[in-house]
Design an enzyme around this catalytic site. Structure first.
Site, PDB file in Angstrom:
ATOM      1  CB  CYS A 107      -0.966  -0.008   1.181  1.00 53.65           C
ATOM      2  SG  CYS A 107      -2.199  -1.327   1.102  1.00 53.65           S
ATOM      3  CG  HIS A 249      -2.982   3.527   2.278  1.00 48.45           C
ATOM      4  ND1 HIS A 249      -3.591   3.098   1.122  1.00 48.45           N
ATOM      5  CD2 HIS A 249      -3.032   2.480   3.145  1.00 48.45           C
ATOM      6  CE1 HIS A 249      -3.976   1.839   1.267  1.00 48.45           C
ATOM      7  NE2 HIS A 249      -3.651   1.454   2.486  1.00 48.45           N
ATOM      8  CG  ASN A 279      -6.860  -0.521   1.759  1.00 41.14           C
ATOM      9  OD1 ASN A 279      -6.173  -0.255   0.777  1.00 41.14           O
ATOM     10  ND2 ASN A 279      -6.327  -0.859   2.927  1.00 41.14           N
TER      11      ASN A 279
END
Length: 343
Positions: A107, A249, A279
């Site tokens: 990520c 993020h 996500n």
């Protein structure tokens, strides 16, 4: 950075349509994650396909400022373990024989990719580099694991990094990157790689699925992103009050709020896209940027702070000034597939 574009596949999957066997409802998911829906790539669609959609939209709307000299793809879900996905992406985009490579920072991939692309351009090696962050986590999710299933979605985001003058809008000012391999097993897909093949044991079916130790990851994510942001703000000489847009993020709403609070940035300056897409791994920051740009939130010269945390463990932050004057491109396609772009 010249601009950014994003793409997510198919129709949104709202919380109400999550598997009944998970025993969750909309209120439960929103309370724990802040997510209302996510997108799934569906049968036959892989990371390379999503990356192509985001990149082609960006290139179609980008100014004719020269050719793309290299391609960097940040992903944790490559089309194959071997070879990398980036060369096929470059060929599909019609970019010829330009150098192309994958990077695997999970990520944190987009922030790591920005730093890499900045280095390639600043060194004079290349004049214009295409960076894509794309992940199809739905292919790795255990159908019995609701904790990951409610969080992750599929998507792709793309950006162009090009040479410019100091002080220009779009300038990438500084980076802070880090890793801690002692947390290697906190976020992992145990099977498929050389380590599991070298064990000499037949792989267990469960080893093919994504695993994350959620509560421990939460603590690391908040600590590492907060520390990275503070380090970077000091490096570029920005007070937190001077940051016009904070783009973390998009892991879950609780992590976003915790980091913003600790850094000293109010919620009105936080750019979020999480509620609609979940996500999306390495795609989450460019998707959030593209969405905000499409809504006219970002303006040329605005101070923007990015930060991310991912498996490895990896983390990183970037400080930049937003390029140009954002113009809205498309927001919803006729086929129900969302995409936004800025140039």
């Amino acid at each position: 950075m010249e601009g950014v574009a994003g793409w997510v596949p198919g129709e949104p999957v709202p919380n109400e349509l999550l598997p009944a066997g998970w025993g969750v409802d909309d209120a439960w998911v929103r309370r724990r994650t802040g997510i209302g829906s996510r997108h799934r790539a569906g049968p036959g669609a892989a990371t390379g396909d999503l990356a192509y959609e985001a990149a082609s939209r960006l290139l179609a709307g980008a100014p004719a400022a020269g050719p793309v000299d290299a391609v960097v793809l940040a992903t944790a879900t490559p089309d194959h373990l071997c070879p990398g996905t980036a060369p096929a992406l470059a060929a599909r985009l019609g970019l010829g024989t330009v150098p192309a490579l994958d990077i695997a920072a999970v990520c944190s991939g987009f922030v790591y990719g920005l730093a890499l692309c900045h280095g390639l351009v600043a060194s004079g090696l290349y004049g214009r580099v295409l960076l894509v962050g794309a992940d199809v986590y739905s292919t790795w999710l255990d159908p019995e694991d609701r904790s990951a299933g409610v969080v992750f979605g599929d998507g792709a985001g793309a950006a162009l990094v090009a040479a410019g003058q100091a002080g220009d809008p779009g300038e990438l000012l500084a980076f802070d990157l880090g890793s801690d391999g002692t947390g290697y097993e906190l976020i992992t897909v145990p099977g498929g790689g050389a380590r599991s093949r070298a064990s000499g044991k037949p792989p267990a079916l469960s080893d093919a699925y994504f695993r994350m130790q959620g509560s421990t990851v939460y603590q690391h994510a908040v600590e590492r992103m907060t520390g990275s942001c503070r380090t970077l703000l000091e490096r570029v000489g920005w007070d937190p009050a001077e940051v016009e847009h904070f783009v973390p993020h998009q892991a879950n709403a609780r992590i976003l709020r915790a980091v913003a609070d600790r850094v000293g940035i109010g919620p009105q300056r936080c750019v979020t896209h999480l509620e609609r897409v979940g996500n999306t791994g390495a795609a989450s920051i460019p998707l959030a940027l593209a969405d905000a740009a499409g809504r006219g939130v970002l303006r040329g010269g605005d101070r923007v702070l990015l930060t991310a945390f991912g498996g490895g463990l990896t983390w990183g932050s970037a400080a930049l000034r937003w390029p140009g004057t954002p113009q809205t491109d498309s927001t919803i396609s006729t086929e129900g597939t969302q995409h936004v772009a800025v140039r």
